[in-house]
Design a protein around this motif. Structure first.
Motif, short mmCIF file in Angstrom:
data_model
loop_
_atom_site.label_atom_id
_atom_site.label_comp_id
_atom_site.label_asym_id
_atom_site.label_seq_id
_atom_site.Cartn_x
_atom_site.Cartn_y
_atom_site.Cartn_z
N PRO A 330 0.82 -1.22 0.00
CA PRO A 330 0.00 0.00 0.00
C PRO A 330 0.85 1.27 0.00
O PRO A 330 1.97 1.30 0.53
CB PRO A 330 -0.81 -0.12 1.30
CG PRO A 330 -0.87 -1.60 1.57
CD PRO A 330 0.47 -2.12 1.11
N GLU A 331 0.33 2.30 -0.57
CA GLU A 331 1.03 3.59 -0.65
C GLU A 331 1.42 4.07 0.74
O GLU A 331 0.64 4.04 1.68
CB GLU A 331 0.10 4.63 -1.30
CG GLU A 331 0.73 5.99 -1.54
CD GLU A 331 1.74 5.97 -2.68
OE1 GLU A 331 2.64 6.84 -2.68
OE2 GLU A 331 1.61 5.10 -3.56
N GLY A 332 2.67 4.52 0.84
CA GLY A 332 3.17 5.08 2.09
C GLY A 332 3.65 4.06 3.10
O GLY A 332 4.11 4.43 4.18
N LYS A 333 3.56 2.77 2.78
CA LYS A 333 4.00 1.73 3.71
C LYS A 333 5.45 1.34 3.43
O LYS A 333 5.97 1.53 2.33
CB LYS A 333 3.11 0.49 3.60
CG LYS A 333 1.62 0.78 3.80
CD LYS A 333 1.29 1.14 5.24
CE LYS A 333 -0.23 1.23 5.43
NZ LYS A 333 -0.61 1.42 6.83
N ILE A 334 6.09 0.74 4.43
CA ILE A 334 7.50 0.36 4.36
C ILE A 334 7.65 -1.09 4.80
O ILE A 334 6.97 -1.54 5.72
CB ILE A 334 8.36 1.28 5.26
CG1 ILE A 334 8.33 2.72 4.73
CG2 ILE A 334 9.80 0.79 5.37
CD1 ILE A 334 9.00 3.73 5.66
N LEU A 335 8.56 -1.81 4.13
CA LEU A 335 8.90 -3.17 4.54
C LEU A 335 10.23 -3.15 5.28
O LEU A 335 11.18 -2.47 4.86
CB LEU A 335 9.02 -4.09 3.33
CG LEU A 335 7.77 -4.32 2.49
CD1 LEU A 335 8.05 -5.34 1.39
CD2 LEU A 335 6.59 -4.77 3.34
N ALA A 336 10.31 -3.93 6.36
CA ALA A 336 11.56 -4.12 7.09
C ALA A 336 11.86 -5.62 7.14
O ALA A 336 11.73 -6.26 8.18
CB ALA A 336 11.48 -3.53 8.50
N PRO A 337 12.23 -6.21 6.00
CA PRO A 337 12.47 -7.64 5.96
C PRO A 337 13.73 -8.02 6.72
O PRO A 337 14.70 -7.25 6.79
CB PRO A 337 12.64 -7.92 4.46
CG PRO A 337 13.17 -6.64 3.91
CD PRO A 337 12.49 -5.56 4.70
N GLY A 338 13.72 -9.22 7.28
CA GLY A 338 14.94 -9.74 7.87
C GLY A 338 15.93 -10.07 6.76
O GLY A 338 15.59 -10.81 5.84
N VAL A 339 17.13 -9.53 6.86
CA VAL A 339 18.17 -9.83 5.87
C VAL A 339 19.37 -10.49 6.54
O VAL A 339 20.34 -10.85 5.87
CB VAL A 339 18.58 -8.58 5.08
CG1 VAL A 339 17.45 -8.14 4.15
CG2 VAL A 339 18.97 -7.43 6.00
N VAL A 340 19.33 -10.62 7.87
CA VAL A 340 20.22 -11.52 8.61
C VAL A 340 19.34 -12.29 9.58
O VAL A 340 18.31 -11.80 10.03
CB VAL A 340 21.36 -10.78 9.37
CG1 VAL A 340 22.25 -10.01 8.41
CG2 VAL A 340 20.81 -9.86 10.44
N GLY A 371 16.55 -2.46 6.11
CA GLY A 371 17.17 -3.74 6.40
C GLY A 371 17.07 -4.06 7.89
O GLY A 371 17.36 -3.22 8.74
N SER A 372 16.66 -5.30 8.19
CA SER A 372 16.46 -5.67 9.60
C SER A 372 16.95 -7.10 9.84
O SER A 372 17.54 -7.73 8.96
CB SER A 372 14.98 -5.53 9.96
OG SER A 372 14.77 -5.73 11.35
N THR A 373 16.71 -7.59 11.04
CA THR A 373 16.97 -8.98 11.39
C THR A 373 15.65 -9.75 11.32
O THR A 373 14.57 -9.17 11.44
CB THR A 373 17.57 -9.11 12.79
OG1 THR A 373 16.63 -8.59 13.75
CG2 THR A 373 18.87 -8.32 12.91
N ASP A 374 15.75 -11.07 11.16
CA ASP A 374 14.54 -11.89 11.12
C ASP A 374 13.74 -11.76 12.40
O ASP A 374 12.52 -11.59 12.39
CB ASP A 374 14.92 -13.36 10.94
CG ASP A 374 15.02 -13.75 9.48
OD1 ASP A 374 14.61 -12.98 8.61
OD2 ASP A 374 15.52 -14.87 9.21
N CYS A 375 14.42 -11.91 13.53
CA CYS A 375 13.78 -11.86 14.83
C CYS A 375 14.82 -11.33 15.82
O CYS A 375 15.92 -10.93 15.43
CB CYS A 375 13.28 -13.25 15.23
SG CYS A 375 12.04 -13.22 16.55
N GLY A 376 14.46 -11.31 17.08
CA GLY A 376 15.40 -10.81 18.09
C GLY A 376 16.63 -11.71 18.18
O GLY A 376 16.53 -12.93 18.08
N LEU A 377 17.79 -11.10 18.41
CA LEU A 377 19.04 -11.85 18.57
C LEU A 377 19.31 -12.17 20.03
O LEU A 377 20.04 -13.11 20.34
CB LEU A 377 20.20 -11.05 17.99
CG LEU A 377 20.08 -10.63 16.52
CD1 LEU A 377 21.30 -9.81 16.10
CD2 LEU A 377 19.93 -11.84 15.62
N GLY A 378 18.75 -11.38 20.95
CA GLY A 378 19.00 -11.57 22.36
C GLY A 378 18.37 -12.84 22.90
O GLY A 378 17.20 -13.12 22.64
N GLY A 379 19.16 -13.62 23.64
CA GLY A 379 18.65 -14.86 24.20
C GLY A 379 18.64 -16.01 23.23
O GLY A 379 18.29 -17.13 23.60
#
Length: 412
Positions: A330-340, A371-379
């Motif tokens: 949709p217009e104005g939306k952003i994706l933050a896919p996990g790339v690591v 660019g983001s991570t798939d999920c949290g890295l902590g723990g």
């Protein structure tokens, strides 16, 4: 933020320092048996740790940092549940009962009558029971800092002071690193409602009660000028927690209630300050029973957020980047896919990270990708490896930015 580069972030949780883990482990419980007591000494340690963490994120090339969920208690180096269990500390109407969603008796569903079973009865967990029960298999979820309570009375939010501390800590870190913006995670109503319920008459009533509770957290974060990331693995992960496997149509109807409740909690809040994170559960198991993203992507896009964060780098879901060939953002939306990925100790090569970013940029536009991570890295992975993954994320985004933005430069 400038749009002349690919920005970078992560999915929330980052490894706690040994000092912070020890300090959490040393905290005492209130009379209810699950609320951790806070002390001035602990608060000082927490502030210093968050300020240092924001600096380290900045040094690694992360342009949209978070507080690492440091205000969400983790008393063990391996803990997959801190993103969820923190909510027990901030909600009245809960108490310890005999119910535990991890090892409760199995609950089976039927057509048109879906119910969540226990975590131990998940279809992936039972299919690979030998591996899940083998302490040497590499599949572990660690230990949570607190026990799981149930709702035994009306829910209400009590986390104002703790949340104010989280906001203050992150802002102190942003100021020290000369950064303008950051994010704090908060639980979704759908994920919160997976604890026991002995008070509300229906599941839908229980979910909406959580929506009213958690709205206070969402609103306080955006009112502070920060981005709130809504953590909601349940949108995808519940699929595996329904036994036997339901029809896609039944699951979509089951999930739509959770989407509507979340939108109720987000009503009137600025979408540009709201990020929605969905994942398929961060434990390092086979994940053969994960639902395909194509079956839930419309539900995800129906959530009133400005940015959508999702897994796109691990071996089970990387191929699904192709859905964006057919699904219009949709217009104005952003994706933050996990790339690591959080799911492997292998540190991705920066060139691979750049290629992953460029895939999405080619489909939805470079200005619409973070660019983001798939999920949290902590723990989930060792702190040293987590730091290396953030660095490769920052470097990969730099490479992608050079290619993506230099292409638009035309000599005249």
């Amino acid at each position: 933020m400038t749009n002349e580069r690919i920005h970078t972030t992560h999915a929330g949780s980052l490894p706690r320092t040994p000092e912070l883990i020890a300090a959490n482990a040393a905290r005492t419980f209130a009379e209810d048996g699950f609320t951790l007591q806070r002390t001035p000494e602990f608060e000082g340690l927490l502030t210093d740790a968050v300020v240092d963490l924001v600096r380290r994120q900045h040094d690694a090339g992360i342009t949209i940092p978070g507080d690492g969920e440091y205000g969400k208690a983790m008393s063990n180096a391996v803990d997959y549940g801190a993103w969820w269990t923190y909510s027990f500390q901030r909600t009245a109407g809960l108490e310890l009962t005999d119910f535990n969603p991890i090892d409760a008796p199995a609950v089976h569903s039927g057509p048109g009558a879906i119910r969540l079973t226990s975590f131990a009865d998940r279809r992936d967990w039972t299919r690979f029971a030998d591996a899940y029960q083998d302490p040497e298999s590499g599949i572990q979820i660690g230990r949570n800092a607190t026990a799981f309570p149930s709702a035994t009375g009306p829910l209400s939010y009590t986390g104002q002071d703790a949340l104010a501390r989280d906001i203050s800590n992150l802002k102190a870190g942003l100021a020290a690193a000369d950064l303008g913006t950051g994010f704090i995670t908060a639980l979704s109503p759908g994920s919160a409602s997976r604890i026991g319920n002995e008070h509300y008459a229906t599941e839908e009533e229980f979910i909406y009660a959580w929506a009213d509770v958690l709205r206070e957290e969402y609103k306080a974060i955006v009112d502070a000028g920060l981005t709130v990331q809504i953590d909601d693995p349940s949108i995808a992960e519940n699929w595996d927690q329904i036994n036997p496997e339901p029809s896609v149509e039944d699951y979509q109807a089951f999930t739509r209630i959770r989407v509507e409740a979340l939108n109720h909690a987000l009503r009137g809040l600025p979408e540009e300050q709201i990020r929605f994170h969905v994942c398929w559960g961060s434990w390092h198991g086979p994940h053969t029973t994960d639902i395909e993203f194509r079956h839930i992507v419309d539900l995800v896009l129906g959530i009133n957020a400005g940015t959508y964060s999702f897994e796109a780098a691990n071996a089970r879901h990387e191929h699904e980047w192709t859905i964006w060939q057919d699904v219009a953002l949709p217009e104005g939306k952003i994706l933050a896919p996990g790339v690591v990925s959080h799911a492997t100790n292998v540190v991705e090569h920066p060139e691979l990270v750049a290629q992953r970013i460029e895939r999405f940029a080619g489909l939805v536009g470079r200005e619409n990708v973070i660019g983001s991570t798939d999920c949290g890295l902590g723990g989930r992975i060792h702190p040293h490896i987590a730091a290396a993954k953030l660095q490769t994320l920052g470097e990969g985004a730099r490479i992608a930015s050079e290619r993506l933005f230099s292409r638009s430069t035309v000599s005249v």
